[in-house]
Design a protein around this motif. Sequence first.
Motif, PDB file in Angstrom:
ATOM      1  N   LYS A 241      -7.055   3.128  -2.362  1.00  0.00           N
ATOM      2  CA  LYS A 241      -5.873   2.330  -1.984  1.00  0.00           C
ATOM      3  C   LYS A 241      -5.961   1.877  -0.529  1.00  0.00           C
ATOM      4  O   LYS A 241      -5.648   0.724  -0.199  1.00  0.00           O
ATOM      5  CB  LYS A 241      -4.597   3.152  -2.196  1.00  0.00           C
TER       6      LYS A 241
ATOM      7  N   ILE B 201       0.803   4.296  -2.649  1.00  0.00           N
ATOM      8  CA  ILE B 201       0.563   5.703  -2.303  1.00  0.00           C
ATOM      9  C   ILE B 201       1.709   6.577  -2.813  1.00  0.00           C
ATOM     10  O   ILE B 201       1.496   7.658  -3.337  1.00  0.00           O
ATOM     11  CB  ILE B 201       0.423   5.861  -0.766  1.00  0.00           C
TER      12      ILE B 201
ATOM     13  N   THR C 229       0.908   9.179   5.060  1.00  0.00           N
ATOM     14  CA  THR C 229       0.663   9.786   3.742  1.00  0.00           C
ATOM     15  C   THR C 229       1.336  11.149   3.645  1.00  0.00           C
ATOM     16  O   THR C 229       1.567  11.810   4.659  1.00  0.00           O
ATOM     17  CB  THR C 229      -0.850  10.021   3.511  1.00  0.00           C
TER      18      THR C 229
ATOM     19  N   THR D 278       0.836  -1.210   0.000  1.00  0.00           N
ATOM     20  CA  THR D 278       0.000   0.000   0.000  1.00  0.00           C
ATOM     21  C   THR D 278       0.866   1.253   0.000  1.00  0.00           C
ATOM     22  O   THR D 278       0.588   2.224  -0.714  1.00  0.00           O
ATOM     23  CB  THR D 278      -0.954  -0.006   1.211  1.00  0.00           C
TER      24      THR D 278
ATOM     25  N   LEU E  32      -6.546   7.940  -3.118  1.00  0.00           N
ATOM     26  CA  LEU E  32      -5.986   7.579  -1.818  1.00  0.00           C
ATOM     27  C   LEU E  32      -6.978   6.728  -1.026  1.00  0.00           C
ATOM     28  O   LEU E  32      -6.605   5.712  -0.425  1.00  0.00           O
ATOM     29  CB  LEU E  32      -5.617   8.847  -1.037  1.00  0.00           C
TER      30      LEU E  32
END
Lengths: 419, 564
Positions: free
Chosen positions: B512, A206, B558, A202, B509
């Motif tokens: 995912k 990203i 992130t 993941t 995002l």
Amino acid sequence: MITRRNFLKGSTAFFTLAGTGITLAINNRIKAANLSNEKTLVHLFFRGGMDAINFLIPRTGVNRSEYESKRPNIQVPLTEILNLNNDFGIPSTCSELQLLYQQGKMAMIHAVGMPDGLGSRSHFESTAMYEYGTPGDATNNDGWLARHVNSTPGINSSAVIPSMSPGNPPVSQQGDFGVLSVDDPSNFHPNPGRYAEEHLATLGDIYSGTDLLDNAMQATIDNINIITGLNLDIPDSYPNESLAQDLGLIAQVIKSDLGLQVATLDFGGWDTHENAGNQGTGYYVDRLGTISRAVGAFFDDLTAAGKDQNVVLTTQTDFGRRVRENGNNGMDHGTAQTMMVVGGSINGGQVLGSFPGIANADLYLNTDLKMTTDFRQPLSDVIRNFLGNPNIDVVFPGYTGSQSIGLFPPDEIFANGFD
Amino acid sequence: MKTFAVHCLSRMGFGHKITNSSSDIADFEALGNTDDERLTAYLAQQLNWQSIDDSAFDTMVSNAGYQTLNKPLVQMWQDHHVNSGATGFNRDAPAEEMERLVLARAVYSKRQLLEILADFWHNHFNVYSRDYYAQSTMTSWDRDVIRPPIAGHPRPIDKPNGHLLGNFREMLELSSQHVAMSHFLDNYINNVAGPNENFAREVIELHTLGAENYVSLGDPNSIPKTELSFPWGNAMIADQYVDDDVYAAMRMLTGWKIKDSSTSASSNMQDTGEPFYFEDWHDKFEKTILAYHWGNFESDPDDILRFFDILAYHPGTSRHIAGKLCRRFVSETPPQSLIDAVADTFYQNRYSPDQLKLTYETLFLSAEFKDVANYDSKLKRPLELVAGAMRACGSDFMPKQSDSDTNTIVTYFMQRAGQRPFTWPHPDGFPDEKERWSGGTVLVYMMRFYDWMLDKNYNTADRIVPMMDITLNAPLAELPTHSPNDLTTFWLNRIIGYEPNGGWLGSELHTKLRDFMRQNASDPQQWPADVPFPDITTLSSPYIYERIRGLVKLILTTPEFMYR
């Protein structure tokens, strides 16, 4: 770092394999890549400004008498010096370094620095210029080692870890996103649990762009995948001191044949404005002893593994310190520094460069050891004649004086310079 | 789209804080009808820090058992330096308390701007907290030099405004004479018979004029001069400094030491840790610094006051400080026009008791601070990541001394990531460039920290972030069901603090992360995105609980969260 990512992505099922499968796949690919003869530069930076002449100490003649008169309290007495040649020696805490010198594996260079007028006595300005490799310009924004890695034809196209830095990478590697920055490989995973592979997959999803963090995260994921499952345990022969342990980790990566080109290390504690030592004992020489034990263990390990011929270690510091001691048994900021070069294939056992003298008339600005060797000269020697990168003008923009200082035998220069 | 509120909270503090019952994003939004109104109101509120009710946090601090926060310097010195061991007080307790308190304040204090400014000034006047004298006095250094004075601890009568919201000139003098700085940069032993230039160099290069005004190895006679005004008259002052200025400054600073055991032996002074001018050690002969000349024996010991005046009131210092503020709070490459505007406020108000407060107003109300182009141009450092993650996730854990979880955060995760508070060993403070904080070591140790802090041990009350309680008790409007889609949206909103245009659902995002939630470690079958999980607390197969922990950690990793 394209080459390494291609290497890793060579298996299309890379991110979907189970954990042990990935490790096996990588290990097989490492074996197939045949990286056992790759050459590695280990660059050690002594943060804080390491003094030159209490490390490479005058033993004879006018240099000795000037040394004793300018450093009445912090001088290292002759009885506490291990001889290198007739005129200079190192403190008695450095027996491992003396042995490397006697074996022809270590050279030292006098009075290394930046060209007259381009240096600085500011820690931050001087350090920046050394790490950027741009004397007179502290505002550059990529490091000389990053420029080397990005310009060298010498990296094996399959190199898995072309560069590393235990801890956070220094400025000299700024701009090189492939740096493996890890100090404890056994804990280098965001989640060693049930969803380990899913986490990495993941994250890879990203961070699929080209921004700073994308590059950083992709490199980190690669590194996690590479070192998970490798045996990088540091042998007990290394002292339990941070510098030795960091060098030990670098040695294990070298011994794992991952194509390591450049490794950097910081070792601080050299801003000795006070209590630097007393008559050959105390803080400064003890700190040098830490270096000696670490470098000794490092080369013992590499030699036993048959790798010492493929590794060169160079050193640098912010600046050397003032020749005269200050009022607190310390030394304030000065100019030229002493440089060490260690490696199984170097022309060791000699002290290179010229000692400028420390009589009053010889001092730079009346106070400092005068620079006689441009720092880019020995580093260019290593880059061109050991690592085989002829692009010195890329690594050190504007530098033209890059004749060999004699660190490598002519046959090696020939072998590396014309392939 | 990142909202203005989230931008402001991530720059003027340690990021937004949301719990099931409060949101400072909502509080910010309620401050006015336009972005400008809200920012102006928020800045005024935050700068008027005493008007913010922080009693809940004060209670947390007083319950946490900190020992040294209210000790006057002399008492702190007696307990932790002179008599440490004998009194049972650890020598480094002030340093240890400070590194934990700074995290507690970052996470829980409502005076967020004060905290992020304290972080700025602690880095500007950086002191390594493990230095021998500093370790026993760090909480005094923070309280008596950096932060605005609190009840019971007034500033010296001649420097009432020496603090981060007050006057730089006064703050500079307090910093220069505090025992922590004096020892860290060796001025406590700088004397005429044996001078030491460490502090002299750094007070010019780092604290005031900056390396950008240094002409290395320059000839002092070749440096242009400008006529500047001072409270005591006009003088021709060099625009930049050279090494000769450093040497003369070193002589100027001789004799400015600390009442410590060496003084008590030599002059019958007490060993108190207080600043002390020792005349016998002072070099009283003529000096020239930045072209200003002091004659032999001229107004000793007051010569030092004009020295600080010349440094603090120099336009080069205004530009140096303004540049640092702009790079820290606006962008790594601020336009010169912004630096000039901030420097101008700093300079024009150089005698004012609220000089620094006015300077921050110019900075934060500038068009550049509000400019969307500068959003997310800074990378959070580990302190901002740790505190920001605890805030966004609704942590209720209070950092304190002698506590194993706090030790784990500070001495393991933050240390490994490279930013254990107050441990930058050089006088220039932690670096603030993105490149320095994007290495694998930082990334991995931050992910490992998130992994650990999220319901560290779900089966006990031992939690840093009660992630599952928050999820189970979330308001229905925020989390309608426990489906992968809704759980992902809920935690994205909490941690990122805003939605993209069109909402999270369907965004790249979200998809995912939602797909991560749908995977089962022991079963290739994926859970449908819209179907609620039956029991999210289950620790065994299908491991929903562990998936939510992974989800939250991934959101914290992130770019949307890591940039500020």
